[in-house]
Enzyme design. Structure first.
Site, short mmCIF file in Angstrom:
data_model
loop_
_atom_site.label_atom_id
_atom_site.label_comp_id
_atom_site.label_asym_id
_atom_site.label_seq_id
_atom_site.Cartn_x
_atom_site.Cartn_y
_atom_site.Cartn_z
N ARG A 56 0.86 -1.19 0.00
CA ARG A 56 0.00 0.00 0.00
C ARG A 56 0.89 1.24 0.00
O ARG A 56 2.07 1.15 0.36
CB ARG A 56 -0.84 0.04 1.28
CG ARG A 56 -1.85 -1.06 1.38
CD ARG A 56 -2.55 -1.03 2.75
NE ARG A 56 -3.42 -2.18 2.88
CZ ARG A 56 -3.71 -2.75 4.04
NH1 ARG A 56 -3.20 -2.29 5.16
NH2 ARG A 56 -4.51 -3.80 4.08
N ARG A 149 -10.05 4.23 5.45
CA ARG A 149 -8.61 3.96 5.25
C ARG A 149 -8.24 4.02 3.77
O ARG A 149 -7.09 4.27 3.42
CB ARG A 149 -8.25 2.59 5.86
CG ARG A 149 -6.75 2.39 6.01
CD ARG A 149 -6.41 1.13 6.77
NE ARG A 149 -6.68 -0.08 5.98
CZ ARG A 149 -6.51 -1.32 6.42
NH1 ARG A 149 -6.07 -1.53 7.65
NH2 ARG A 149 -6.77 -2.36 5.65
N ARG A 160 -12.80 -8.86 3.71
CA ARG A 160 -12.32 -8.55 5.06
C ARG A 160 -13.47 -8.51 6.05
O ARG A 160 -13.35 -8.98 7.18
CB ARG A 160 -11.56 -7.23 5.06
CG ARG A 160 -10.15 -7.39 4.56
CD ARG A 160 -9.46 -6.05 4.37
NE ARG A 160 -8.02 -6.19 4.43
CZ ARG A 160 -7.29 -6.74 3.47
NH1 ARG A 160 -7.87 -7.22 2.37
NH2 ARG A 160 -5.98 -6.86 3.60
N1 LIG Z 1 -1.35 -16.05 9.48
C1 LIG Z 1 -0.77 -14.88 9.21
N2 LIG Z 1 -1.52 -13.78 9.09
C2 LIG Z 1 -0.87 -12.61 8.84
C3 LIG Z 1 0.53 -12.52 8.71
N3 LIG Z 1 0.85 -11.23 8.44
C4 LIG Z 1 -0.30 -10.55 8.45
N4 LIG Z 1 -1.35 -11.37 8.67
C5 LIG Z 1 -2.78 -11.03 8.78
O1 LIG Z 1 -3.31 -10.85 7.49
C6 LIG Z 1 -4.45 -10.00 7.59
C7 LIG Z 1 -4.42 -8.97 6.49
O2 LIG Z 1 -3.32 -8.11 6.68
P1 LIG Z 1 -3.14 -6.83 5.75
O3 LIG Z 1 -3.24 -7.21 4.34
O4 LIG Z 1 -1.89 -6.13 6.18
O5 LIG Z 1 -4.43 -5.97 6.02
P2 LIG Z 1 -5.06 -5.18 7.25
O6 LIG Z 1 -5.14 -6.11 8.41
O7 LIG Z 1 -6.38 -4.77 6.74
O8 LIG Z 1 -4.16 -4.01 7.55
C8 LIG Z 1 -4.44 -9.41 9.00
O9 LIG Z 1 -5.40 -10.11 9.77
C9 LIG Z 1 -3.06 -9.73 9.50
O10 LIG Z 1 -3.04 -9.92 10.92
C10 LIG Z 1 1.29 -13.72 8.85
O11 LIG Z 1 2.51 -13.77 8.75
N5 LIG Z 1 0.60 -14.87 9.09
N1 LIG Z 2 -9.46 4.11 17.90
C1 LIG Z 2 -9.58 4.51 16.62
N2 LIG Z 2 -10.47 5.46 16.30
C2 LIG Z 2 -10.62 5.86 15.01
N3 LIG Z 2 -9.92 5.38 13.97
C3 LIG Z 2 -9.01 4.43 14.24
C4 LIG Z 2 -8.79 3.95 15.56
N4 LIG Z 2 -7.82 3.00 15.51
C5 LIG Z 2 -7.45 2.90 14.22
N5 LIG Z 2 -8.15 3.75 13.45
C6 LIG Z 2 -8.08 3.92 11.98
O1 LIG Z 2 -8.77 2.78 11.44
C7 LIG Z 2 -8.12 2.29 10.27
C8 LIG Z 2 -7.75 0.82 10.48
O2 LIG Z 2 -6.70 0.72 11.44
P1 LIG Z 2 -5.43 -0.22 11.18
O3 LIG Z 2 -4.45 0.08 12.26
O4 LIG Z 2 -4.97 -0.09 9.77
O5 LIG Z 2 -6.11 -1.66 11.42
P2 LIG Z 2 -5.56 -3.14 11.22
O6 LIG Z 2 -4.07 -3.08 11.26
O7 LIG Z 2 -6.14 -3.90 12.36
O8 LIG Z 2 -6.10 -3.60 9.91
C9 LIG Z 2 -6.91 3.18 10.04
O9 LIG Z 2 -7.22 4.14 9.04
C10 LIG Z 2 -6.67 3.85 11.39
O10 LIG Z 2 -6.10 5.13 11.26
#
Ligand SMILES: Nc1nc2c(ncn2[C@@H]2O[C@H](COP(=O)(O)OP(=O)(O)O)[C@@H](O)[C@H]2O)c(=O)[nH]1
Ligand SMILES: Nc1ncnc2c1ncn2[C@@H]1O[C@H](COP(=O)(O)OP(=O)(O)O)[C@@H](O)[C@H]1O
Length: 211
Positions: A56, A149, A160
């Site tokens: 991203r 986001r 998701r």
């Molecule tokens: N099993 C597993 N899940 C992972 C790993 N790295 C990231 N994830 C999970 O993959 C999911 C998607 O991650 P990502 O594409 O970064 O999207 P986001 O969670 O929406 O920010 C999340 O639930 C992460 O916790 C890994 O190494 N193993």
């Molecule tokens: N407590 C909160 N209140 C409002 N927005 C939040 C809060 N925590 C996270 N966010 C926002 O929500 C979105 C998802 O958070 P992120 O950290 O990317 O989630 P994840 O890693 O679990 O996928 C991001 O744009 C982040 O800035």
């Protein structure tokens, strides 16, 4: 008394316990982890996973993830280089042995951000992790955060949200997580997170100061 002494000695020798973070996509895991690593950069180290999804805007190869093709990842898994791997929302994700070893070699608390499939797999290993579940206040808030986001297509957003429903149910099952944090107000959630990790943080600080 001796039993307590030896169990303490053994746990110090084994190094700090890794902390596994899980919870629905959009719950705020990355946001909370980044805050934690900024405040305690000499205490925590991030286990950099591999993924086949595209980077991203703002993400860095080798820092947020190792971005690889499906072929490369599959070959590395077959070669026994991964502790766990999973398919999530149409992409592969996985934790390599090197990712965790790199952090543990520095005597830092290893942080893993993984999905529920990864959690269940890590539970079968000897990593003795602490399991933290980060949950959104509601599905509606989760959807809004994911939309705001602006990282997902409508298709990956729907995938998701579907996974999130399952995650939220599994996350509530007793015995899976040691700590559950509802990330409503960010500062409150961060405060709860620090409190939950206080003991492990002070252990690492003590060991690293005396070495
Ligand atoms: N099993 C597993 N899940 C992972 C790993 N790295 C990231 N994830 C999970 O993959 C999911 C998607 O991650 P990502 O594409 O970064 O999207 P986001 O969670 O929406 O920010 C999340 O639930 C992460 O916790 C890994 O190494 N193993
Ligand atoms: N407590 C909160 N209140 C409002 N927005 C939040 C809060 N925590 C996270 N966010 C926002 O929500 C979105 C998802 O958070 P992120 O950290 O990317 O989630 P994840 O890693 O679990 O996928 C991001 O744009 C982040 O800035």
């Amino acid at each position: 008394m001796y039993t307590r002494y030896f169990s303490r000695l053994l746990s110090a020798m084994a190094g700090p316990r890794p902390v596994v973070f899980s919870g629905p996509s959009g719950a705020g895991k990355s946001t909370l982890l980044k805050k934690l690593m900024n405040e305690y950069d000499s205490v925590f180290g991030f286990s950099v996973s591999h993924t086949t999804r595209n980077p991203r805007a703002g993400e860095e190869n080798g820092k947020d993830y190792h971005y690889v093709t499906r072929e490369v990842m599959q070959a590395a898994i077959e070669n026994g280089e991964f502790i766990e791997s999973a398919e999530f929302s149409g992409n592969m994700y996985g934790t390599s042995k090197a990712a965790v070893q790199d952090v543990q070699a520095k005597n830092l608390i290893c942080i893993l951000d993984i999905d529920m499939q990864g959690v269940m797999k890590i539970k079968t290993t000897d990593l003795r992790a602490l399991y933290v579940s980060i949950q959104p206040p509601s599905m509606a808030v989760l959807e809004k955060r994911l939309r705001d986001r602006k990282t997902e297509t409508e298709e990956s957003l729907q995938k998701r949200l579907k996974a999130a429903k399952k995650d939220m149910e599994l996350g509530k099952e007793p015995g899976v997580f040691d700590v559950l944090i509802v990330n409503d107000n960010l500062e409150d959630a961060y405060g709860q997170l620090k409190l939950a990790l206080l003991e492990e943080i002070s252990k690492v600080k003590k060991v690293n100061m005396s070495s």
